[in-house]
Every structure is written in C-alpha cells, then in structure tokens.
Design an enzyme around this catalytic site. Structure first.
Site, PDB file in Angstrom:
ATOM      1  N   SER A  38      13.784  -8.387 -32.559  1.00 33.99           N
ATOM      2  CA  SER A  38      13.727  -6.932 -32.638  1.00 33.99           C
ATOM      3  C   SER A  38      14.120  -6.450 -34.041  1.00 33.99           C
ATOM      4  CB  SER A  38      14.611  -6.310 -31.553  1.00 33.99           C
ATOM      5  OG  SER A  38      14.403  -4.923 -31.461  1.00 33.99           O
ATOM      6  N   ASP A  40       4.029  -4.917 -27.278  1.00 33.07           N
ATOM      7  CA  ASP A  40       5.478  -4.884 -27.355  1.00 33.07           C
ATOM      8  C   ASP A  40       6.029  -3.624 -26.684  1.00 33.07           C
ATOM      9  OD1 ASP A  40       7.961  -5.996 -29.161  1.00 33.07           O
ATOM     10  OD2 ASP A  40       7.974  -3.808 -29.005  1.00 33.07           O
ATOM     11  N   HIS A  88       9.586  -7.800 -24.988  1.00 36.12           N
ATOM     12  CA  HIS A  88      10.233  -7.521 -26.266  1.00 36.12           C
ATOM     13  C   HIS A  88      11.355  -8.539 -26.433  1.00 36.12           C
ATOM     14  CE1 HIS A  88      11.378  -5.063 -29.739  1.00 36.12           C
ATOM     15  NE2 HIS A  88      12.639  -5.138 -29.339  1.00 36.12           N
TER      16      HIS A  88
END
Length: 415
Positions: A181, A279, A347
C-alpha cells in the site's frame, strides 16, 4: 468544519486501516510474533514520528543459508496531507510508536516456514513501522501551537538503514526491498537508494505490493489522487527527495513523480510490481471517492461487485485498462522487471499467507504470487510477468469485497 477533501482522506484512511487489520490467516498458521526495536540513534539524525517519538522496526533474524540475505518490508497505512489530518494521525499508531503494538505478526513473505515461504523463509526479515504519513519520503516540520509535527519520513528511512547496517545489512549477499500500500509506494521511491547502501556484489531487487497508485480521473471527472499527492508533497517537503531526473522531466509539476507510473522509468534497480487491476483502495478512493458519489449511486456496487450495473462495470473495466496501459512500456521493455497483475478485488497480497502461498491462493496461469516473485528474483525461467484476465473470469481470488456468492471470512491480522 471538515472540508470534503479531508473527509475523503479520512474515509480512505478508514479503509486502509480496515484492510490492514482485517486479514485472513491460513488455518493452523498463527504467524510468528516479532518484538519491536526502537531506533535509539534516530534523534541524532532528527528522525522522528509525527508526534516526536522514536521510529521503530521489527527484525526476525535469518538462519542457515539465508543468514546473509535481507528482506525489508515497508509498512503501509495511507497518508496525511494537511495539518488537521496529520494532528489526528499523530495521536494514533500511524503517527507514533507510543501507540503501536510492541510485537508484529510475520506471515506471508515474512514467514520463517519453508513450506509457506520457500524462497525467503530463512532470510533476515525486517518490518519498518510507518509513522510519518508520507511513505517515508518527507523532510519538514510544523509548529502546532506548543507542540511540533515532524514530517521526517526520509530521515526515518535513513536512520533505520543506519541501524541495520552494522547488524549485518552492510554485508548482505542478497536483498529485497518490499512494502504494501503506502509502503508499496515507498518501495518505488527508495528502491535505488536502498541499493546504494549495499555491497556492489549484492543481488538487490525491489517488489511493490499494492503500491502502483494511478493518476486516475474519477467518475466525476476530477483527479482526486493527484490533488491529494500534490498537497502531500508540498506539506511534507517531499519534492527534494524525489528522483531529480523525474522531477526535471515533469517540470513544472514535480509532484507527479510521487506517482509510480511516472517515476517507474527512472528506477534503475530491478523491480517487481504486484497489484490488483481492481485494487480496492483505488476503486473506493481513486475511481469513486466519496466526493464523486454524494448521492450514493455507487454504494451497493462498492459493497458487492455483483450489484454493479453495466455502466459501473464499464468504469471498473476502464480503470483496469488504464492500469495496464500505464504498465505497458514496463511490460514490453523491462528486461529485468517482473509483475503479477491479477483481477481480484483486493489490496495487499504478499503479507498474507492465504494470498501469498496457500492451497487456495490466487493464481495466474496456475502460478502463485510466491512462485512468480521467487522465479523473478532468482532468475528461474522466463515467465516473470503475469497479467490475469479481466473480471469476472478469475476464480482464484480472495476478495475483500464480494465478487461471487462465496466470500472469504476475514480474520484479525495487523500488517
């Protein structure tokens, strides 16, 4: 009164924290808990978390044949792009080591189990805790009344590296820099710098997970992510730490170099890109941020992909097309790069055992993420770039939002 843009960022942070704290474990694999190490020498470098506390990391020592190999993982957790959001963040574990758990669970790419992480299980593995709110890239400060906000991510990165070098990193034979991330974005930003600290004979590579944030146009025809990153770069003094070749190429908008799609061609160290083409964070906050859906037309679609109407599905397919387009030059021309771009509504996939390597982990051409990354790092074979088919064809996904009648039960793992 909070601005719409700040509300968007707060909503994004809620999603990222939920993703980071609600993740599945393979049954029977509780993960290894590793203690925190505070960087005592950080103060001398002016390296502080947002609230002035010392930065930290977790180190799990390698063993056997992996004793001289190192894997460093940037922690993720969003950003703060204005004073109000940074003040709020400084009072949480995302801005202060005072509020962090003093142990961290190591699973997935950080596992020390050979059957669950065959290529990296015996390496020295480090998780860098995230407390600056700018992907370890800022260098500024702000006096907030009687207190100070420290935007010192770049110095934190340097302080942690300096702390690890005498612990064996300086003699690394093999090294992999990774992150998830906002930490995946850090990987792009620090990849070449990481290599510069290590022996010239070392095999150094980087792997970004869920960090390929697009400069996307949202469904209201605004560039929400560009606005966020522009504010972030300005507030936290990031520009001077971006690749100068990139900032010169994108003058007079140097903040564009915070986007991986623009910085990628300037990175010289081999890099692997692991990302979902759908995502979840980017779907909810890049393509359809709250500011672009004030009437809630996308609410049901965001909660369950099977509830999306044809127009909404077209927008999602368009986002995938844009991501693949941004990666196409890399796909075609990078002889040392690798990728795994699947079609899961997910994610962060490398820190989780269930998605990294398990009997039910995602696959492209019957190859798991772990195998594809390992093949790329060690140069096994030629198939190190995998792109999955578009939704809804991939039946191997572990979706964070439902994309079929069966969904994954989410456990409680803090990555």
């Amino acid at each position: 009164m909070k601005t719409p843009r700040l509300l968007d960022l707060m909503a994004a942070m809620v999603l990222l924290v939920c993703v980071a704290s609600s993740l599945p474990l393979v049954s029977g694999d509780p993960g290894r808990r590793v203690s925190m190490t505070l960087v005592r020498g950080a103060a001398a470098l002016g390296a502080f978390c947002l609230d002035g506390s010392l930065p930290a990391y977790h180190l799990d020592r390698g063993f056997g044949a992996g004793s001289n190999n190192w894997l460093l993982q940037f922690e993720g957790g969003g950003w703060c792009n204005d004073i109000a959001s940074c003040v709020d963040r400084s009072k949480t574990r995302r801005g202060s080591t005072r509020f962090m758990s003093k142990t961290a669970v190591f699973t997935g790419i950080l596992s020390n189990n050979a059957s669950l992480n065959p290529d990296f299980y015996n390496w020295n593995k480090v998780r860098l805790r995230y407390c600056d709110g700018a992907s370890f890239a800022g260098d500024a400060q702000f006096r907030n009344g009687r207190s100070m906000l420290y935007f010192r991510g770049q110095r934190i990165w340097k302080a942690i590296i300096f702390d690890l070098l005498p612990k064996g990193l300086a003699k690394a034979s093999k090294a992999l820099l990774t992150g998830c991330s906002a930490g995946g974005l850090s990987t792009f930003l620090h990849c070449d710098n990481f290599k510069s600290y290590l022996p010239k004979t070392a095999n150094v590579k980087c792997m970004s997970d869920a960090g390929f944030f697009l400069d996307a146009i949202d469904v209201a025809s605004n560039r929400t992510m560009r606005s966020l990153f522009t504010q972030l770069v300005s507030l936290q003094g990031i520009q001077k730490n971006l690749d100068p070749n990139c900032t010169r190429a994108f003058y007079p908008e140097p903040s564009l170099c915070f986007f991986p799609q623009y910085a990628l061609r300037f990175i010289r160290t081999p890099i692997f890109i692991l990302n979902s083409a759908y995502d979840v964070f980017q779907f909810h906050h890049g393509l359809v941020p709250p500011s672009a859906d004030r009437t809630g037309r996308w609410k049901r679609c965001k909660l369950n992909v099977t509830a999306c109407n044809p127009h909404q599905l077209d927008a999602l397919q368009g986002f995938r097309t844009d991501m693949l387009g941004a990666l196409m030059n890399f796909f075609r021309n990078s002889s040392r790069g690798g990728m795994f771009i699947n079609s899961c509504f997910d994610h962060c996939q490398s820190p989780l055992q269930e998605t990294w390597l398990s009997p039910t982990s995602p696959r492209i051409h019957n190859k798991t993420i772990a195998r594809t990354v390992g093949d790329w790092y060690f140069g096994r074979g030629k198939g190190a770039k995998e792109i999955g088919c578009s939704y809804p064809c991939d039946k191997t996904c572990h979706n964070l939002i439902p994309a079929s009648t069966t969904t994954d039960s989410l456990g409680n793992l803090d990555i």
